[in-house]
Design a protein around this motif. Structure first.
Motif, short mmCIF file in Angstrom:
data_model
loop_
_atom_site.label_atom_id
_atom_site.label_comp_id
_atom_site.label_asym_id
_atom_site.label_seq_id
_atom_site.Cartn_x
_atom_site.Cartn_y
_atom_site.Cartn_z
N LEU A 658 0.13 2.40 -11.88
CA LEU A 658 1.95 2.87 -11.56
C LEU A 658 1.72 2.58 -10.08
O LEU A 658 2.79 2.43 -9.06
CB LEU A 658 2.02 3.67 -11.38
CG LEU A 658 2.21 3.32 -13.59
CD1 LEU A 658 3.16 4.71 -14.01
CD2 LEU A 658 3.79 2.35 -14.23
N ALA A 659 0.61 2.90 -9.25
CA ALA A 659 0.66 2.82 -7.58
C ALA A 659 0.65 1.65 -6.67
O ALA A 659 1.29 1.95 -5.69
CB ALA A 659 -0.67 4.41 -7.34
N GLU A 662 3.82 0.35 -7.23
CA GLU A 662 5.11 0.96 -6.01
C GLU A 662 4.57 1.14 -4.79
O GLU A 662 5.38 0.96 -3.41
CB GLU A 662 4.52 2.43 -6.17
CG GLU A 662 5.48 3.85 -5.71
CD GLU A 662 5.65 5.43 -5.36
OE1 GLU A 662 6.41 6.08 -4.67
OE2 GLU A 662 4.50 5.50 -5.45
N GLU A 663 3.00 0.42 -3.95
CA GLU A 663 2.60 0.62 -2.56
C GLU A 663 3.15 -1.12 -2.37
O GLU A 663 3.81 -1.46 -1.37
CB GLU A 663 1.23 0.43 -2.85
CG GLU A 663 0.33 0.44 -1.03
CD GLU A 663 -0.72 -0.16 -0.98
OE1 GLU A 663 -1.61 -0.38 -0.16
OE2 GLU A 663 -1.72 1.26 -2.15
N ALA A 665 5.54 -3.19 -4.09
CA ALA A 665 6.92 -2.04 -3.76
C ALA A 665 6.99 -2.25 -2.33
O ALA A 665 8.05 -2.77 -1.77
CB ALA A 665 7.61 -2.07 -5.18
N ASP A 666 6.58 -1.26 -1.38
CA ASP A 666 7.12 -0.51 -0.17
C ASP A 666 6.95 -1.73 0.52
O ASP A 666 7.36 -1.63 1.88
CB ASP A 666 5.86 0.54 -0.02
CG ASP A 666 6.63 1.88 -1.12
OD1 ASP A 666 7.71 2.01 -1.76
OD2 ASP A 666 5.68 2.85 -0.97
#
Length: 851
Positions: A658-659, A662-663, A665-666
């Motif tokens: 999940l991290a 998120e990374e 996507a950022d």
């Protein structure tokens, strides 16, 4: 005689530097230790170490006279104890900072006055001074550095020193010394490097110091030559003397001499030699004009009295200033005159010895014996005067002849009438001269030839006299007419040449040459309109036109000049004589050339725009394709693993996947933001909301969204003045620049590995200078390739400032666009010791600066 009256004056030795930190005090202390080792009585009167350990270490072992403590405005200051030094009476005393201003309450206002008292007491002094403190260079240094020096010392005090030693160091070495903290405290280093200690400033100050010392060496040499009565030229330095007369050729000589001196790196002196009667032959206005021109070109102007022997006076002056070259103009005398007297130039060359003599030609050469200067043509007024004189002058000669009939011979009468005829010919040309010859012949026959008062001629010689008078009149008239025609042709040729030169200059230098050229033609020939017509597909169209009611077709023109079958120059307003067509045809050719150049420039600009667009599109597709694919692939792989029912993932593995999502996507969000920002900048859609804000707040907000904040050192004082900016845009600017520096720093660590005592990857500092506040983002990586500092801000640029595997190279481009939209600047500099420094400069908020 007492000991006090026989006491010798002390000697002053000065260590001169171009800027603080070059090593003046260090060199002075080194000399003091050498003198001490030789047994000389040396004490330290006052030395300022500025907190530099190496300087303080050199003082150890030297006797130091305790300073005097003075209080001014509740602050305690240390000053040299002048009375204690005088009571100690050493052989040598060290007194630092010659230009220092003493604290109120001291005996003297300036430290150099203290030193003067020490020298008068017979004590030798070692001191230091920077070139910016010299009184004569104070304003020059202010223009170079932008900083006004309030502490100065008269040049004469420094010149009187027995020894002046230049302490020199290259600008690059001085900046490294500054960056290492060997000159100023750490919190002052960045501001100093960005302002006073810029490479250009240091280079200019170094040149000032070298030239000032060189001048003092030259003065010492001149003093020695005078004391030893040496008149031979010593070619220790190129020095060029140009001799001027004050005539019209003086400007040409001064400019030519300036070019020769520049190529030779020589000092230039202009000299005017007066004859025994002062300004004989020279206009005071012309000499003043020549003086201003010489001084404007950096030359010194001198006037010497040469009596009747001008060449000797000129050579004496050149030898007196130790000149190596002499520039003279060629003689204005004619060749015939030079047969009898070779002139000043020839005698100067013969006696010049080792001095090189340049003889320069000019427009006034060989014009010394021109008897008359004719006007361009015989105007109507001149011809009318000629007709009047044709009657008046023979009448005057007749009246004088009758009045003096008993005292003059007939030959004298004849010469009088011949002179009258020649005068009329010179003024009015052939027609009036023939009339004057006829009237003179009749008057000579009637009043002065036997039988008197009759028109008969008894003697054949009288007929010959009359014929000769007519022949003289005709010959002189022919000469006058020919000279007038030639002068008119020459004048017209000069005018045509000047017009063609101006047209060529327009074509070569004007931004829109066709319209400018047509405007010049219209003004020069007094026309109503001028149009350049071009035929395409059988129809005429105006390429360019000036004036009202310009022609649409060549048939409408009063004057039509065909440049090519399809391009015509159409002029309207009046018919022009045939001789003007030659200039107009040349102007039409220039217009065609200008049109072709203009179209070629437009085609080149279009081609560059297309190439730039193509290159930008290619870079965008390549970069965006890669940078979109990488995070999307990571997201897809992580999501696929999370959805795979066959995989049994632990809580830790699930969190890691999940991290990753998120990374990635950022990263996608940052990429899209930069692309959108770049598009906004390209279309001019950025409208900053300006308000006063502090850099401390901007940096704090920009760093919130960045990882690895432990790798960033922030040194931004909250007390700095506010700046005018859009806080949202500035947050993006700082974030992009800091992110760029972190990427670069990580790349260096990845290549070289962590270093012992590793300092933070990025340092953020701020300082105020000249009504602006500068934010400096400093990294210590590999820096940029030489010459690429400006290119680094181009879109999709990765010249070592970015990781080649991450980012499309838009970060710095967006930062530059946002900064300039807010009225600021951003530039890239090399970090001393290696690395890249980004400097963001914004103006101080107005109320803040006024407060």
């Amino acid at each position: 005689m007492t000991q006090e009256t026989t006491r010798r004056r002390g000697e002053l030795r000065i260590y001169l530097g171009a800027a603080p930190g070059v090593g003046k005090t260090f060199a002075m202390l080194g000399e003091a230790r050498r003198r001490l080792e030789r047994g000389t009585d040396v004490v330290v009167g006052f030395v300022e170490t500025h907190g530099r350990p190496k300087t303080a270490a050199l003082i150890e072992g030297l006797e130091v006279v305790p300073p005097r403590l003075l209080t001014h405005r509740d602050v305690e200051f240390r000053e040299m104890d002048l009375d204690a030094v005088l009571a100690r009476r050493p052989q040598i005393v060290l007194v630092d900072e010659l230009a220092h201003t003493n604290v109120p309450g001291s005996r003297h206002d300036k430290r150099w006055q203290d030193i003067e008292e020490l020298l008068a007491a017979g004590i030798d002094v070692l001191s230091t001074v920077n070139v910016q403190h010299l009184e004569s260079l104070n304003d020059v240094v202010e223009r170079i550095t932008g900083a006004k020096q309030r502490e100065t010392v008269p040049d004469e005090i420094v010149r009187r020193a027995e020894q002046i030693e230049l302490v020199d160091i290259t600008p690059e070495a001085l900046r490294r010394r500054m960056a290492h903290g060997n000159i100023y405290p750490a919190h002052k280093v960045d501001a100093a490097l960005a302002n006073y200690f810029r490479p250009g400033n240091l280079t200019a100050l170094r040149e000032l110091a070298l030239l000032w010392v060189a001048d003092q060496v030259d003065v010492a040499l001149q003093r020695y030559r005078a004391e030893q009565d040496i008149t031979d030229t010593w070619e220790t330095r190129e020095r060029l003397v140009v001799a001027i007369t004050g005539g019209p050729e003086s400007e040409t000589l001064i400019r030519r001499a300036r070019r020769i001196a520049t190529r030779a790196g020589a000092e230039l002196l202009a000299v005017h030699v007066l004859r025994g009667d002062g300004l004989a032959g020279a206009s005071p206005y012309a000499l003043t004009k020549a003086r201003r021109l010489a001084e404007g070109m950096g030359a010194s102007f001198h006037t010497v009295v040469g009596g009747e022997d001008v060449p000797q006076a000129l050579l004496d002056f050149a030898r007196g200033v130790n000149a190596t070259q002499l520039v003279l103009g060629t003689s204005r005398r004619s060749r015939l005159a030079r047969l009898f007297d070779e002139g000043i130039g020839g005698r100067t060359v013969q006696d010049s010895g080792p001095i090189d003599v340049h003889m320069v030609t000019h427009d006034e050469a060989a014009r010394g014996l021109r008897f008359l200067t004719f006007r361009p043509s015989l105007s109507a007024a001149r011809q009318a005067m000629g007709w009047a004189l044709a009657v008046l002058l023979p009448a005057v000669v007749t009246a004088l002849g009758i009045q003096l009939r008993g005292e003059l011979s007939q030959a004298t009468d004849v010469l009088g009438f011949v002179l009258a005829t020649v005068g009329v010919a010179l003024v009015g040309g052939m027609g009036p001269a023939l009339l004057a010859a006829g009237v003179s012949g009749v008057a000579l026959n009637y009043f002065f030839t036997a039988p008197l008062y009759r028109l008969t001629i008894d003697a054949p010689q009288n007929v010959i006299s009359l014929i000769l008078m007519v022949v003289v009149a005709v010959l002189v008239s022919i000469i006058v007419d020919r000279a007038a025609r030639q002068s008119a042709r020459a004048s017209r040729a000069g005018t045509e040449a000047a017009l063609l030169a101006s047209y060529s200059r327009i074509v070569l230098t004007a931004q829109h040459p066709v319209a400018r050229l047509l405007r010049a033609v219209r003004e020069n020939f007094g026309l109503d309109s001028v149009a350049l017509l071009e035929r395409k597909e059988g129809a005429w169209r105006r390429v360019s036109c000036v004036g009202a009611d310009s022609c649409l077709e060549p048939d409408e023109a009063d004057v039509d000049i065909a440049v090519t079958p399809d391009i015509h120059l159409a002029l309207r307003g009046r018919t022009l004589p045939a001789e003007d067509r030659r200039v107009l045809e040349a102007a039409a050719g220039q217009a065609l050339l200008a049109l072709r150049n203009q179209r070629l420039s437009e085609e080149t600009a279009d081609a560059k725009r297309v190439a730039s667009t193509t290159e930008l599109r290619t870079a965008l597709l390549s970069a965006v394709g890669h940078d979109l694919r990488t995070p999307l692939t990571s997201i897809k792989a992580a999501v696929g693993s999370l959805r795979d029912p066959e995989l049994k993932l632990s809580t830790e593995d699930t969190g890691e996947l999940l991290a990753t999502v998120e990374e990635s996507a950022d990263r996608l969000a940052g990429l899209v933001d930069n692309l959108l920002d770049s598009s906004r900048l390209a279309t001019g859609a950025v409208n900053p909301l300006m308000r006063p804000v502090g850099y401390y707040e901007i940096v704090s907000r920009a760093l919130r969204g960045l990882d690895d904040q432990h790798l960033i050192e922030v040194a931004v004082d909250e007390r700095l003045p506010l700046v005018v900016a859009d806080i949202g845009l500035m947050e993006r600017v700082v974030a992009n620049v800091v992110d760029n520096a972190l990427r670069y720093g990580r790349r260096k660590i990845a290549i070289e590995g962590p270093q012992p005592g590793q300092q933070p990857l990025v340092a953020i500092r701020a300082s105020e200078h000249a009504s602006r506040v500068e934010l400096r983002v400093v990294d210590h990586g590999h820096g940029l390739p030489k010459g690429s500092a400006d290119s680094v801000f181009a879109p999709f640029q990765r010249l070592g400032d970015r990781d080649n595997t991450n980012g499309v190279g838009l970060g710095l481009s967006v930062a530059k666009g946002f900064t300039e939209a807010m009225g600021g600047t951003i530039r890239a500099e090399d970090t001393p010791g290696g690395g890249l420094t980004m400097v963001i400069s914004l103006p101080v908020y107005a109320e803040e600066s006024e407060a």
